[in-house]
Design a protein around this motif. Structure first.
Motif, PDB file in Angstrom:
ATOM      1  N   ARG A  69      -3.440  28.600  24.010  1.00 23.82           N
ATOM      2  CA  ARG A  69      -2.259  29.021  23.261  1.00 23.82           C
ATOM      3  C   ARG A  69      -2.055  28.160  22.012  1.00 23.82           C
ATOM      4  N   PHE A  70      -1.368  28.760  21.044  1.00 26.98           N
ATOM      5  CA  PHE A  70      -0.960  27.978  19.872  1.00 26.98           C
ATOM      6  C   PHE A  70       0.175  27.045  20.253  1.00 26.98           C
ATOM      7  N   SER A  71       0.013  25.808  19.840  1.00 22.24           N
ATOM      8  CA  SER A  71       1.088  24.843  20.061  1.00 22.24           C
ATOM      9  C   SER A  71       1.977  24.807  18.811  1.00 22.24           C
ATOM     10  N   ASP A 101     -14.519  34.441  25.165  1.00 25.54           N
ATOM     11  CA  ASP A 101     -13.611  35.055  24.201  1.00 25.54           C
ATOM     12  C   ASP A 101     -12.151  34.662  24.443  1.00 25.54           C
ATOM     13  N   PHE A 102     -11.826  34.379  25.681  1.00 22.65           N
ATOM     14  CA  PHE A 102     -10.444  34.010  25.996  1.00 22.65           C
ATOM     15  C   PHE A 102     -10.045  32.670  25.381  1.00 22.65           C
ATOM     16  N   LEU A 103     -11.035  31.904  24.848  1.00 23.83           N
ATOM     17  CA  LEU A 103     -10.727  30.639  24.202  1.00 23.83           C
ATOM     18  C   LEU A 103     -10.494  30.791  22.690  1.00 23.83           C
ATOM     19  N   ASN A 104     -10.819  31.967  22.161  1.00 24.23           N
ATOM     20  CA  ASN A 104     -10.640  32.187  20.716  1.00 24.23           C
ATOM     21  C   ASN A 104      -9.151  32.285  20.368  1.00 24.23           C
ATOM     22  N   LYS A 105      -8.847  31.800  19.172  1.00 19.45           N
ATOM     23  CA  LYS A 105      -7.493  32.009  18.666  1.00 19.45           C
ATOM     24  C   LYS A 105      -7.526  31.943  17.137  1.00 19.45           C
ATOM     25  N   ASN A 106      -6.753  32.808  16.508  1.00 22.92           N
ATOM     26  CA  ASN A 106      -6.665  32.820  15.051  1.00 22.92           C
ATOM     27  C   ASN A 106      -5.276  33.296  14.644  1.00 22.92           C
ATOM     28  N   SER A 136       0.086  37.914  11.724  1.00 25.65           N
ATOM     29  CA  SER A 136      -0.434  38.255  13.053  1.00 25.65           C
ATOM     30  C   SER A 136      -0.998  36.992  13.693  1.00 25.65           C
ATOM     31  N   MET A 137      -1.056  37.012  15.013  1.00 30.16           N
ATOM     32  CA  MET A 137      -1.524  35.829  15.736  1.00 30.16           C
ATOM     33  C   MET A 137      -2.206  36.283  17.026  1.00 30.16           C
ATOM     34  N   GLU A 138      -3.381  35.752  17.269  1.00 29.43           N
ATOM     35  CA  GLU A 138      -4.114  36.067  18.486  1.00 29.43           C
ATOM     36  C   GLU A 138      -4.535  34.766  19.167  1.00 29.43           C
ATOM     37  N   ASP A 139      -4.235  34.658  20.411  1.00 26.36           N
ATOM     38  CA  ASP A 139      -4.701  33.493  21.173  1.00 26.36           C
ATOM     39  C   ASP A 139      -5.015  33.934  22.600  1.00 26.36           C
TER      40      ASP A 139
END
Length: 205
Positions: free
Chosen positions: A138-140, A76-81, A130-133
């Motif tokens: 992380r989002f680049s 789950d720690f690899l998910n990002k949206n 909203s942003m979750e990573d």
């Protein structure tokens, strides 16, 4: 006695000729005055058309972008949206100052040569709602730029699918109808070489 009647007939003939000439001159003068007055009215109606037709609409939408979606709770720690809130103002503009029209006052004819194509402009604004990573995903900056550009493209597509162009065309036709109605009232003819003529033909009959 005969000479007197001859003189009277001659005088009457002159009077009749003078009256006939006076009548003809006045009729022509009145006709010319009417043509000038009608032409002024027609030109005034055309001048009223020579302004921008602008139809505006506002759009808003939420867009969600999932970069990774691992079902396993261990990953789950690899998910990002990211969720975007996109707003936009769209305009369709007919610049009627570029309309080409000729007025033939002698033959009482209006010739519409061309009407400019509508210009569609979209002014989008994209915000991160909203942003979750994850810690390790992380989002680049390039990710954010990419998703924002996609958001803008989405809103452009929404504008294209909307009815804003048809609304602008209806407004254009409505404005042209005023000119057609005025021409019909004053018994002028309209030759319309534009694609919009078919929508206005009944008014020109």
């Amino acid at each position: 006695m005969f000479k007197i009647w001859k003189k009277i007939s001659f005088v009457l003939s002159i009077i009749i000729v003078i009256l006939a000439l006076y009548f003809i001159i006045n009729v022509r003068s009145d006709s010319n005055d009417n043509i000038v007055a009608d032409t002024r009215i027609i030109n005034h109606e055309i001048e009223r058309l020579n302004k921008m037709i602008v139809i505006e609409q506002n759009y808003s939408a939420f867009r969600t972008k999932d970069f990774n979606k691992f079902n396993s709770k261990y990953l789950d720690f690899l998910n990002k949206n990211i969720v975007l809130y996109i707003t936009a103002k769209a305009q369709v503009v007919y610049d009627m100052k570029k309309m080409k029209v000729e007025v033939d006052s002698i033959n009482k004819k209006i010739h519409i040569l061309s009407i400019p194509e509508p210009q569609v402009e979209v002014f989008p604004n994209v915000e991160i709602y909203s942003m979750e990573d994850g810690m390790f995903n992380r989002f680049s900056k390039s990710d954010l730029n990419l998703v924002m550009e996609e958001g803008k493209r989405d809103i452009y597509k929404e504008v294209e699918k909307s009815n804003i162009k048809s609304l602008a065309k209806k407004q254009l036709i409505s404005n042209l109808q005023d000119l057609y109605s005025m021409a019909k009232l004053y018994r002028w003819q309209i030759q319309d070489d534009t694609p919009y003529a078919k929508d206005l033909i009944p008014l020109n009959d």
